[in-house]
Design a protein around this motif. Structure first.
Motif, PDB file in Angstrom:
ATOM      1  N   MET A   1       0.757  -0.999   0.108  1.00 45.83           N
ATOM      2  CA  MET A   1       0.100  -0.124  -0.028  1.00 45.83           C
ATOM      3  C   MET A   1       0.906   1.335  -0.166  1.00 45.83           C
ATOM      4  N   LYS A   2       2.259   0.989   0.069  1.00 46.87           N
ATOM      5  CA  LYS A   2       3.028   2.606   0.161  1.00 46.87           C
ATOM      6  C   LYS A   2       3.087   3.141  -1.079  1.00 46.87           C
ATOM      7  N   ASP A   3       2.557   2.557  -2.118  1.00 44.59           N
ATOM      8  CA  ASP A   3       2.685   2.974  -3.641  1.00 44.59           C
ATOM      9  C   ASP A   3       1.207   3.638  -3.858  1.00 44.59           C
ATOM     10  N   LYS A   4       0.242   3.812  -2.940  1.00 48.38           N
ATOM     11  CA  LYS A   4      -1.106   4.346  -3.061  1.00 48.38           C
ATOM     12  C   LYS A   4      -1.023   5.866  -2.715  1.00 48.38           C
ATOM     13  N   ASN A   5      -2.194   6.480  -3.168  1.00 48.32           N
ATOM     14  CA  ASN A   5      -2.482   7.910  -2.810  1.00 48.32           C
ATOM     15  C   ASN A   5      -3.804   7.907  -2.027  1.00 48.32           C
ATOM     16  N   ILE A   6      -3.787   8.093  -0.796  1.00 48.61           N
ATOM     17  CA  ILE A   6      -4.850   8.253   0.270  1.00 48.61           C
ATOM     18  C   ILE A   6      -4.969   9.457   0.738  1.00 48.61           C
ATOM     19  N   ILE A   7      -6.436   9.765   0.631  1.00 50.66           N
ATOM     20  CA  ILE A   7      -6.796  10.916   1.279  1.00 50.66           C
ATOM     21  C   ILE A   7      -7.419  10.773   2.432  1.00 50.66           C
ATOM     22  N   PHE A   8      -6.682  11.053   3.418  1.00 49.74           N
ATOM     23  CA  PHE A   8      -7.332  10.909   5.048  1.00 49.74           C
ATOM     24  C   PHE A   8      -8.250  12.434   5.541  1.00 49.74           C
ATOM     25  N   PHE A   9      -9.580  11.962   5.896  1.00 47.46           N
ATOM     26  CA  PHE A   9     -10.279  13.269   6.096  1.00 47.46           C
ATOM     27  C   PHE A   9     -11.083  12.853   7.401  1.00 47.46           C
ATOM     28  N   ASP A  10     -11.574  13.931   8.202  1.00 39.54           N
ATOM     29  CA  ASP A  10     -12.318  13.793   9.183  1.00 39.54           C
ATOM     30  C   ASP A  10     -13.727  13.635   8.766  1.00 39.54           C
ATOM     31  N   GLY A  11     -14.062  12.461   9.217  1.00 41.66           N
ATOM     32  CA  GLY A  11     -15.454  11.622   8.453  1.00 41.66           C
ATOM     33  C   GLY A  11     -16.487  12.117   9.048  1.00 41.66           C
ATOM     34  N   VAL A  12     -16.626  12.779   9.959  1.00 42.79           N
ATOM     35  CA  VAL A  12     -17.919  13.661  10.637  1.00 42.79           C
ATOM     36  C   VAL A  12     -18.153  15.026  10.140  1.00 42.79           C
ATOM     37  N   CYS A  13     -16.979  15.604   9.167  1.00 43.85           N
ATOM     38  CA  CYS A  13     -17.105  16.979   9.009  1.00 43.85           C
ATOM     39  C   CYS A  13     -17.581  17.258   7.663  1.00 43.85           C
ATOM     40  N   GLU A  14     -18.826  18.123   7.372  1.00 42.28           N
ATOM     41  CA  GLU A  14     -19.385  18.297   6.251  1.00 42.28           C
ATOM     42  C   GLU A  14     -18.501  18.926   5.225  1.00 42.28           C
ATOM     43  N   LEU A  15     -17.698  19.624   5.562  1.00 47.12           N
ATOM     44  CA  LEU A  15     -16.868  20.230   4.448  1.00 47.12           C
ATOM     45  C   LEU A  15     -15.822  19.427   3.891  1.00 47.12           C
ATOM     46  N   CYS A  16     -15.286  18.452   4.603  1.00 44.56           N
ATOM     47  CA  CYS A  16     -14.457  17.174   4.430  1.00 44.56           C
ATOM     48  C   CYS A  16     -15.402  16.376   3.492  1.00 44.56           C
ATOM     49  N   ASP A  17     -16.467  15.893   3.708  1.00 44.55           N
ATOM     50  CA  ASP A  17     -17.494  15.276   2.809  1.00 44.55           C
ATOM     51  C   ASP A  17     -17.671  15.892   1.719  1.00 44.55           C
ATOM     52  N   TRP A  18     -17.869  17.116   1.506  1.00 44.53           N
ATOM     53  CA  TRP A  18     -17.764  17.768   0.354  1.00 44.53           C
ATOM     54  C   TRP A  18     -16.483  17.829  -0.446  1.00 44.53           C
ATOM     55  N   PHE A  19     -15.504  17.928   0.197  1.00 42.38           N
ATOM     56  CA  PHE A  19     -14.402  17.721  -0.577  1.00 42.38           C
ATOM     57  C   PHE A  19     -13.974  16.576  -1.246  1.00 42.38           C
ATOM     58  N   VAL A  20     -14.285  15.457  -0.298  1.00 39.07           N
ATOM     59  CA  VAL A  20     -14.029  14.112  -0.920  1.00 39.07           C
ATOM     60  C   VAL A  20     -15.191  13.616  -2.021  1.00 39.07           C
ATOM     61  N   ASN A  21     -16.177  14.058  -2.097  1.00 40.46           N
ATOM     62  CA  ASN A  21     -17.294  13.795  -3.083  1.00 40.46           C
ATOM     63  C   ASN A  21     -16.769  14.729  -4.390  1.00 40.46           C
ATOM     64  N   PHE A  22     -16.214  15.853  -4.087  1.00 42.75           N
ATOM     65  CA  PHE A  22     -15.582  16.871  -5.381  1.00 42.75           C
ATOM     66  C   PHE A  22     -14.504  16.121  -6.098  1.00 42.75           C
ATOM     67  N   VAL A  23     -13.546  15.506  -4.998  1.00 44.09           N
ATOM     68  CA  VAL A  23     -12.366  14.867  -5.817  1.00 44.09           C
ATOM     69  C   VAL A  23     -12.904  13.423  -6.314  1.00 44.09           C
ATOM     70  N   PHE A  24     -13.695  12.635  -5.644  1.00 54.19           N
ATOM     71  CA  PHE A  24     -14.167  11.349  -6.262  1.00 54.19           C
ATOM     72  C   PHE A  24     -14.928  11.629  -7.784  1.00 54.19           C
ATOM     73  N   LYS A  25     -15.735  12.742  -7.877  1.00 54.76           N
ATOM     74  CA  LYS A  25     -16.453  12.963  -8.910  1.00 54.76           C
ATOM     75  C   LYS A  25     -15.542  13.168 -10.065  1.00 54.76           C
ATOM     76  N   ARG A  26     -14.454  13.770  -9.756  1.00 56.66           N
ATOM     77  CA  ARG A  26     -13.407  14.208 -10.793  1.00 56.66           C
ATOM     78  C   ARG A  26     -12.343  13.483 -10.913  1.00 56.66           C
ATOM     79  N   ASP A  27     -12.234  12.330 -10.554  1.00 57.95           N
ATOM     80  CA  ASP A  27     -11.085  11.492 -10.408  1.00 57.95           C
ATOM     81  C   ASP A  27     -11.297  10.336 -11.372  1.00 57.95           C
ATOM     82  N   SER A  28     -11.432  10.729 -12.642  1.00 57.45           N
ATOM     83  CA  SER A  28     -11.783   9.781 -13.443  1.00 57.45           C
ATOM     84  C   SER A  28     -10.618   8.442 -13.734  1.00 57.45           C
ATOM     85  N   LYS A  29      -9.377   8.749 -13.264  1.00 53.57           N
ATOM     86  CA  LYS A  29      -8.328   7.750 -13.253  1.00 53.57           C
ATOM     87  C   LYS A  29      -8.547   6.747 -12.234  1.00 53.57           C
ATOM     88  N   ARG A  30      -9.260   7.202 -10.931  1.00 53.84           N
ATOM     89  CA  ARG A  30      -9.472   6.285  -9.887  1.00 53.84           C
ATOM     90  C   ARG A  30      -8.033   6.486  -9.408  1.00 53.84           C
TER      91      ARG A  30
END
Length: 129
Positions: free
Chosen positions: A1-30
């Motif tokens: 897993m050392k070669d992975k790109n992991i975004i760690f975020f505050d799971g209860v934060c609404e702003l963080c949720d928004w950011f995760v959804n923003f990135v996920f929707k635009r990450d076409s390469k996954r």
């Protein structure tokens, strides 16, 4: 897993949720995986000081740990490589002043959930425990 790109975020934060959804929707390469700072993956990859206070998005970028504006810039550069020169114009220490201001007040400005992030069925395989 050392070669992975992991975004760690505050799971209860609404702003963080928004950011995760923003990135996920635009990450076409996954190219990103996601994990809550409250989860087991965060405990395995990060130091307790990184997790304490849930102060920052943390980007585990193929072994390097980036925080605050450095994390945001690195994520955005991966999503939008053409923005790299523009993002480099903003010094991190200035960007961090703004970042810390929002981070301290994010629950007041954007809200806090009672439960952690709920990944959609499409997102589930990219979210780590």
């Amino acid at each position: 897993m050392k070669d992975k790109n992991i975004i760690f975020f505050d799971g209860v934060c609404e702003l963080c949720d928004w950011f995760v959804n923003f990135v996920f929707k635009r990450d076409s390469k996954r190219q990103f995986l996601y994990a809550s700072l409250q989860g087991e993956t965060a405990k395995a990859y990060l130091q307790p000081a990184d997790i304490q206070g849930l102060k920052s998005i943390i980007f585990f970028n193929q072994g390097a740990i980036l925080k605050e504006s450095c994390a945001l810039k690195a994520i955005m550069k991966k999503l939008y490589p053409r923005l790299a020169p523009l993002l480099s114009l903003f010094p991190s220490f200035i960007f961090n002043i703004f970042y810390r201001f929002i981070a301290k007040r994010r629950y007041a400005f954007f809200g806090k959930k009672e439960t952690g992030y709920q990944a959609s069925p499409e997102q589930q395989k990219y979210f780590l425990k």
